[in-house]
Every structure is written in C-alpha cells, then in structure tokens.
Design a protein around this motif. Structure first.
Motif, short mmCIF file in Angstrom:
data_model
loop_
_atom_site.label_atom_id
_atom_site.label_comp_id
_atom_site.label_asym_id
_atom_site.label_seq_id
_atom_site.Cartn_x
_atom_site.Cartn_y
_atom_site.Cartn_z
N THR A 62 41.00 53.22 39.66
CA THR A 62 40.09 52.11 39.42
C THR A 62 40.33 50.93 40.34
O THR A 62 39.43 50.10 40.52
N ALA A 63 41.55 50.81 40.90
CA ALA A 63 41.93 49.66 41.74
C ALA A 63 41.75 48.35 40.97
O ALA A 63 41.40 47.33 41.55
N SER A 64 42.03 48.39 39.66
CA SER A 64 41.88 47.19 38.84
C SER A 64 42.99 47.13 37.79
O SER A 64 43.03 47.98 36.89
N SER A 65 43.86 46.12 37.91
CA SER A 65 44.92 45.95 36.91
C SER A 65 44.33 45.62 35.55
O SER A 65 44.81 46.10 34.52
N SER A 66 43.30 44.78 35.55
CA SER A 66 42.69 44.36 34.28
C SER A 66 42.02 45.53 33.58
O SER A 66 42.16 45.70 32.37
N ALA A 67 41.29 46.35 34.34
CA ALA A 67 40.61 47.49 33.72
C ALA A 67 41.62 48.51 33.18
O ALA A 67 41.33 49.21 32.20
N THR A 68 42.79 48.58 33.79
CA THR A 68 43.82 49.52 33.35
C THR A 68 44.63 48.99 32.17
O THR A 68 45.36 49.74 31.52
#
Length: 429
Positions: free
Chosen positions: A278-284
């Motif tokens: 996802t390349a997203s810390s928040s989404a993970t």
C-alpha cells in the motif's frame, strides 16, 4: 485458502502480481477492459476499506489506552516514545549517509544523468509544482496542524496529528473525570475498539486481492527498463533500508527490548507485506495494531498510544531515503559536500521526516528543502521519479517495522512480558 497463513497468501499475491504486471504491461486489455483498470479497482477498494477503519480505530485505541493510564505513567510513556523515535530516525539517517558515501551512486559515469533531466517532462513539472515554495516553515506547521479548529473536519481530511492530539486530551480527561457517566463513556470506546478489531480481521481476508491489484498496477505502469540508469542508486537506497531493518532494529529488539527479533518479524509479516503493497503507514495501521497486540503480545494501552503516533511522526525509512536521495543528487551534479553540509542534511532529514507528515508528496517536499539548503536545483528531483514508487513501498515497510519495534521495546520497559520476549512464559489465552 483458509488454512494458508495470511502472510503466505500475500506473498503469493505479490509474486503473481509481478508476473501479471510484466507479462501484461501497461496496454493489455480484454474486450476493451484494461488490465490496469482492473488492478486499480482491486487496489483502490482494498485501500479504501483500510482507510475507512483508521479514524474510529485510532480514536478508540488512544482513548481506551489513555483512560487506563495514570498521569505518571503517561508522562513516562510519552517521553520514552519520543526518545525512541528520535534515536531510531537518527540511526537510520546515519546508516543512509554511510552507505551512500561508500557506494557513491551518483559519481563517475552516473554524473551524466543530470543531462537527462528534461524540464518539459510532465511528471517533473507536476512534481515541482507540488514542492515549489515549500521550506522549513512547513516543518513549523506541524505544531499548527496538531491543534485543529474542527475535529470532525480533521478526521474527514485525514489530518492524523490533530486527531491524535484530540484523542489524547479526551482520554486524559476521561481517566480523571468524576462524572457518573465516565465509566459508560470508557466502556463505549472499549467496545468501539473491539468492534473495529473484528472489522479489521474481516477486511484482511481480502488483502491478497488488494495487494495483487496494487502491486500489479505498479509493475505494469513502472516496468523495469527505466530502472537501468538509476540501478546503482536503487541498490544503494535498498541496501541502506535493509541494513536498518535487518541489522540495526533487530539489535535494538534483542539487546534493549530483550525480545526475539525472529519472532517479532514473524508476528509482523502480514503488516509489513501490507505496508509494502500500500505504501501507506496510516492505511496499514489497523493491521499493525492487530499484529502487535495479538501476535507480539503488547498491551492495548501501550500499542494504542505508541503506534498511532508513530504512524504519523516516526518515519525511519523516509528519513533515510531523504538523506540518500539528497546525497545522490549532489554527487550527480558533481558537488563535493563538506562534513558541515552533510551534517546539515542529517539534521534537516531528521526534522522534515516529522514535519512534512501529511503533506502531499511528503518525501519529495523534504528532499526539496534539503536541496535548497545545500544549493542544488530542484530539477534534481526528476532523477528520483522513476524509482520513487518502488522505494516508497520499501521505506513504508521500514517505517511500520520501526513503529512496531518502538512499541515492543517501550512495552518491555514498562514491565510487560510479551509473547516474543526471550524465555517468555506468556501464552495465548
């Protein structure tokens, strides 16, 4: 499929996605339906589902955790969290600086790369438009964004710093409230957290499909032929990220946290693969919370405080990449940087990795600030665009792993045993 562990499902999805992206390319279609459109649909649906969970999960985790803490413990926990994040980011930057100086990917024949940058390139023009006018004032804005004028608007716009600050205040005063309704409110947020955890587990059943779509689209659009001129830079950045993730952080886990790095890697594998895709810390974040709590055995109080904060302000991989990228551009332009200038890069990378959180094209904004400080043209960012997406996936995984390491080490310092502690006797209940 139900009997196959999630991380193996995600790994299989990534491998299939790479094959599909290479074989299909950017133009493949069936009956007028583009393969990339299908990949984008799968990836977007999965990302949207994860992002849907962020606001209620972050608020419920922080408020529930805060409400169960005393004032003295909260003060210690906050100090430990900020200290760990500052130190781990600094270590990451220094690793990047060491590796880029040893390999020097922009020196020698690669110095001719500067001539390949075209100011008429639409991708470069769009990027420069995003970073134009950015500077150190954007770092100061982190404190302004911390106190939102409207918490509902902050949640709607994904302004995580403001959301976290409000949740911290709410939980702090909920724990000290003498109202007869305080217990009811506390139970409400604990219930929300439990429900959001269940929804997260359900969403993650679709992770292989979402990961396939995200990775296949990236491979199909980016390809690998364009990587050749930038291969040495790509290898340099990747090597530095791997050293931090597989040597520096495990040493911290083993000798400061007293836990098994191998067990923690195993516990975090689904979250790390999702972060990469996802390349997203928040989404993970929903899956990171689940992995740290259920697999590594960290309490909800500690993880609910440390992880949401880390997903917003702790960017080890990003800080490391900023340093390597800025040094690479300087080498391409033939600029010999003094120790003072390299120290300047280190300090700006440390500050901007926190300060530009939430800004579109955050890493490129930070790099533009560094380039301005050492007197290099912003057009040098054009060199990074080819490899940026893949490296963004890698540095996001490092960011998430660092957050999880911080949570485990801080939990251990608070006296928690955890399931991954060396000689742990803690078992599943």
């Amino acid at each position: 499929m139900r009997n196959i562990p999630l991380h193996w499902q995600i790994i299989a999805a990534i491998l299939l996605a790479v094959a599909a992206g290479i074989l299909g390319g950017a133009d493949a279609s069936i009956g007028g339906l583009s393969f990339i459109a299908v990949y984008a649909f799968l990836g977007t649906m999965f990302l949207n589902a994860l992002k849907m969970l962020i606001v209620p999960l972050v608020m419920s985790s922080i408020i529930s955790g805060m409400a169960g803490m005393g004032g003295d413990r909260l003060e210690k926990l906050g100090g430990k969290t900020l200290l760990f994040y500052a130190c781990s980011s600094l270590i990451a930057i220094l690793i990047g600086l060491l590796v880029v100086n040893i390999i020097a990917p922009g020196s020698g024949d690669n110095q001719a790369l500067a001539a390949t940058i075209s100011s008429s390139d639409p991708a470069l023009s769009d990027t420069l438009a995003k970073v134009e006018g950015r500077g150190m004032s954007d770092v100061v804005q982190v404190f302004v964004r911390m106190v939102p004028t409207n918490i509902v608007a902050a949640a709607a716009n994904g302004e995580m710093l403001g959301l976290i600050f409000f949740s911290l205040l709410f939980g702090f005063f909920l724990a000290r409230s003498k109202s007869e309704h305080a217990t009811t409110v506390m139970h409400f947020w604990q219930g929300v957290m439990s429900i959001m955890t269940e929804i997260t587990m359900w969403v993650m059943k679709f992770a292989p499909l979402g990961v396939f779509g995200l990775v296949a689209k990236t491979v199909a659009v980016t390809g690998f032929a364009a990587f050749k001129p930038m291969l040495l830079f790509f290898v340099t950045a990747t090597l530095a990220l791997l050293i931090h993730a597989f040597i520096a952080l495990p040493l911290v886990l083993r000798y400061i946290g007293g836990v098994s790095p191998k067990k923690h890697f195993a516990a975090m594998t689904p979250a790390l693969l999702t972060a990469f895709s996802t390349a997203s810390s928040s989404a993970t974040l929903p899956l990171t919370l689940k992995s740290v709590q259920e697999e590594s055995g960290v309490s909800k109080q500690v993880s609910g405080f440390v992880l949401p904060l880390g997903a917003t302000v702790n960017m080890d991989g990003t800080a490391l990449y900023e340093c390597v990228a800025a040094m690479f551009i300087a080498q391409v332009y033939g600029l010999e940087l003094s120790i003072v200038q390299q120290f300047t890069i280190v300090m700006i990378a440390l500050l901007t990795s926190i300060g530009v959180a939430g800004i579109p094209a955050a890493s490129l904004v930070a790099i533009s600030v560094i380039l301005g400080a050492i007197g290099l043209p912003l057009e040098g960012i054009g060199l990074l665009l080819v490899t940026d997406r893949i490296l963004d996936m890698m540095r996001t995984a490092v960011n998430v792993f660092s957050d999880s390491c911080a949570t485990v080490v801080i939990a251990r310092s608070e006296g928690e045993e955890t399931r991954i502690a060396i000689n742990s006797t803690k078992t599943d209940t």
